[in-house]
Write an enzyme that holds these catalytic residues in place. Structure first.
Site, PDB file in Angstrom:
ATOM      1  N   ARG A  24      30.523 -19.272 -12.870  1.00 47.50           N
ATOM      2  CA  ARG A  24      30.400 -18.276 -11.797  1.00 47.50           C
ATOM      3  C   ARG A  24      31.729 -18.060 -11.071  1.00 47.50           C
ATOM      4  O   ARG A  24      31.760 -17.812  -9.867  1.00 47.50           O
ATOM      5  CB  ARG A  24      29.323 -18.661 -10.782  1.00 47.50           C
ATOM      6  CG  ARG A  24      27.903 -18.675 -11.343  1.00 47.50           C
ATOM      7  CD  ARG A  24      26.879 -18.559 -10.201  1.00 47.50           C
ATOM      8  NE  ARG A  24      25.594 -19.094 -10.607  1.00 47.50           N
ATOM      9  CZ  ARG A  24      24.981 -20.124 -10.019  1.00 47.50           C
ATOM     10  NH1 ARG A  24      25.530 -20.733  -8.990  1.00 47.50           N
ATOM     11  NH2 ARG A  24      23.813 -20.531 -10.455  1.00 47.50           N
ATOM     12  N   ARG A  28      30.123 -13.964  -5.804  1.00 45.70           N
ATOM     13  CA  ARG A  28      29.970 -13.586  -4.402  1.00 45.70           C
ATOM     14  C   ARG A  28      30.825 -14.393  -3.436  1.00 45.70           C
ATOM     15  O   ARG A  28      30.915 -14.032  -2.266  1.00 45.70           O
ATOM     16  CB  ARG A  28      28.496 -13.712  -4.001  1.00 45.70           C
ATOM     17  CG  ARG A  28      27.596 -12.647  -4.631  1.00 45.70           C
ATOM     18  CD  ARG A  28      26.145 -12.871  -4.259  1.00 45.70           C
ATOM     19  NE  ARG A  28      25.608 -14.054  -4.919  1.00 45.70           N
ATOM     20  CZ  ARG A  28      24.426 -14.601  -4.632  1.00 45.70           C
ATOM     21  NH1 ARG A  28      23.686 -14.075  -3.670  1.00 45.70           N
ATOM     22  NH2 ARG A  28      23.994 -15.664  -5.274  1.00 45.70           N
ATOM     23  N   ARG A  37      30.836  -4.955  -5.705  1.00 45.75           N
ATOM     24  CA  ARG A  37      29.388  -4.861  -5.838  1.00 45.75           C
ATOM     25  C   ARG A  37      28.832  -3.807  -4.882  1.00 45.75           C
ATOM     26  O   ARG A  37      27.923  -3.054  -5.244  1.00 45.75           O
ATOM     27  CB  ARG A  37      28.732  -6.209  -5.546  1.00 45.75           C
ATOM     28  CG  ARG A  37      27.241  -6.221  -5.900  1.00 45.75           C
ATOM     29  CD  ARG A  37      26.536  -7.397  -5.242  1.00 45.75           C
ATOM     30  NE  ARG A  37      25.103  -7.368  -5.469  1.00 45.75           N
ATOM     31  CZ  ARG A  37      24.258  -6.500  -4.911  1.00 45.75           C
ATOM     32  NH1 ARG A  37      24.723  -5.552  -4.113  1.00 45.75           N
ATOM     33  NH2 ARG A  37      22.964  -6.547  -5.174  1.00 45.75           N
ATOM     34  N   ASP A  74      24.872 -11.190 -17.005  1.00 48.92           N
ATOM     35  CA  ASP A  74      23.741 -11.998 -16.575  1.00 48.92           C
ATOM     36  C   ASP A  74      23.053 -12.549 -17.810  1.00 48.92           C
ATOM     37  O   ASP A  74      23.084 -11.921 -18.878  1.00 48.92           O
ATOM     38  CB  ASP A  74      22.757 -11.156 -15.752  1.00 48.92           C
ATOM     39  CG  ASP A  74      21.730 -12.028 -15.057  1.00 48.92           C
ATOM     40  OD1 ASP A  74      20.636 -12.226 -15.624  1.00 48.92           O
ATOM     41  OD2 ASP A  74      22.028 -12.537 -13.964  1.00 48.92           O
ATOM     42  N   TYR A 151      12.040 -17.350 -17.909  1.00 47.19           N
ATOM     43  CA  TYR A 151      11.987 -16.138 -17.081  1.00 47.19           C
ATOM     44  C   TYR A 151      11.021 -15.110 -17.665  1.00 47.19           C
ATOM     45  O   TYR A 151      10.300 -14.425 -16.933  1.00 47.19           O
ATOM     46  CB  TYR A 151      13.381 -15.531 -16.952  1.00 47.19           C
ATOM     47  CG  TYR A 151      14.322 -16.346 -16.102  1.00 47.19           C
ATOM     48  CD1 TYR A 151      14.306 -16.251 -14.713  1.00 47.19           C
ATOM     49  CD2 TYR A 151      15.224 -17.221 -16.678  1.00 47.19           C
ATOM     50  CE1 TYR A 151      15.160 -17.000 -13.923  1.00 47.19           C
ATOM     51  CE2 TYR A 151      16.089 -17.979 -15.901  1.00 47.19           C
ATOM     52  CZ  TYR A 151      16.060 -17.865 -14.524  1.00 47.19           C
ATOM     53  OH  TYR A 151      16.905 -18.615 -13.753  1.00 47.19           O
TER      54      TYR A 151
END
Length: 350
Positions: A24, A28, A37, A74, A151
């Site tokens: 990552r 963010r 973003r 992702d 998921y």
């Protein structure tokens, strides 16, 4: 290539300093990422726009002397391309509008077209590879079949994985059908990424560690073995190394080292010294600083970097990384301290 430390380490060749990249690393915690973003309007709009995905992939390399870039994307791109209807609500995790829970749902699953539904990923890789211009290698990635199935069946994140675990106990044949088609898709996906310019591939088995040992071997390890066996990745210096990473994979290091993968990512719950001893120098090791170290003082970060390097010990085959990903509230200045310390201390001991 100007800096091939990362690829050399995965081939277990000598390097002038231990290579470092961070899970990552595009994300963010960087103000420039947050600005991009906001420009995109949503996470999925960012991830599906090759130019913007390229921009955020390159952002951390402008700040830090990282030894590899990793595609910004992702892990849920494959099930989204299978038609499950992926969305991200602000402040929540991913959600699927059409989870896979019945035989009819399973019958609809098919391997997506890698230059059709997933062309945006390949276009991003081609663009990033061109923009990198040989400065550092480019890593592509996928979720593992088990983690993707979590998921797909739960319909999103889960605290207890009740739906997929119930299927494992009560309808194992159905779960295996889901995992088979998902594995076919992962192999096609990473193969297409390699063709589009990825120079290494990482498979994230984020949720493998939630399984009891007999279920881990049946529903996770079996499919990681298949990927390592069937992913055609070239020979010699042209080979595209495969790294298998799993949270909570310490009980299975020996079996993972025997898959034929080139690298094994480990979390911080096992020492690199133990991981290296148990895998017998058969495979490169990636890791494994506790990400929470980055909340500590710069001096403490440097001390933990040194301790991690010493835990691996002398000799080739180590890629420095965190034991999991960076978090949004981490300080970019602390990331710089970490990256610089890895190079400083490993050069000094080379």
């Amino acid at each position: 290539m100007k800096n091939d430390r990362f690829l050399r380490a995965l081939r277990r060749e000598p390097v002038d300093a231990t290579p470092v990249w961070l899970m990552r690393q595009a994300g963010r915690y960087l103000p420039e990422y947050r600005a991009t973003r906001a420009q995109a309007g949503s996470f999925m709009a960012l991830a599906t726009n090759p130019e913007l995905a390229c921009e955020v992939t390159l952002q951390p390399l402008r700040r830090f002397e990282l030894d590899a870039a990793i595609l910004f994307s992702d892990i849920l791109t494959i099930p989204d391309a299978m038609g499950l209807g992926l969305s991200f609500a602000e402040g929540e995790g991913p959600r699927f509008a059409r989870p896979v829970r019945t035989a009819a749902d399973v019958a609809k699953l098919a391997v997506p077209d890698m230059e059709g539904e997933l062309r945006y990923v390949m276009d991003a890789l081609r663009l990033i590879r061109r923009e990198l211009d040989g400065s550092v290698p480019l890593i592509g990635f996928s979720g593992s079949p088990w983690t993707l199935a979590c998921y797909m069946i739960e319909g999103g994140g889960s605290d207890n994985f009740s739906k997929i675990k119930a299927m494992a106990f009560s309808e194992p044949a159905m779960l295996h059908r889901i995992l088979e088609v998902t594995t076919d898709a992962v192999i096609a996906y990473v193969s297409a990424q390699r063709a589009a310019g990825a120079q290494a591939i990482m498979v994230f088995d984020t949720w493998g560690g939630v399984l009891a040992p007999h279920h881990y071997r049946e529903f996770s390890l079996r499919y990681l073995q298949r990927i390592a066996r069937e992913f055609k990745r070239g020979e010699g210096s042209e080979r595209t190394p495969l790294i298998l990473f799993g949270k909570g994979n310490a009980p299975y290091l020996e079996e993972l080292a025997q898959t034929g993968a080139e690298g094994l990512g480990v979390d911080w719950l096992v020492s690199l010294e133990e991981a290296r001893r148990r895998t017998g120098d058969r495979i490169a090791l990636q890791g494994n600083l506790d990400p929470a170290t980055l909340y500590a003082s710069p001096d403490a970060i440097r001390s933990e970097v040194r301790r991690t390097l010493e835990s691996y010990g002398p000799g080739p085959g180590h890629v420095f990384n965190l034991g999991h990903g960076l978090s949004p509230d981490m300080n970019p200045d602390h990331v710089k301290v970490l990256v610089d310390a890895v190079h400083e201390f490993s050069r000094a001991s080379a």
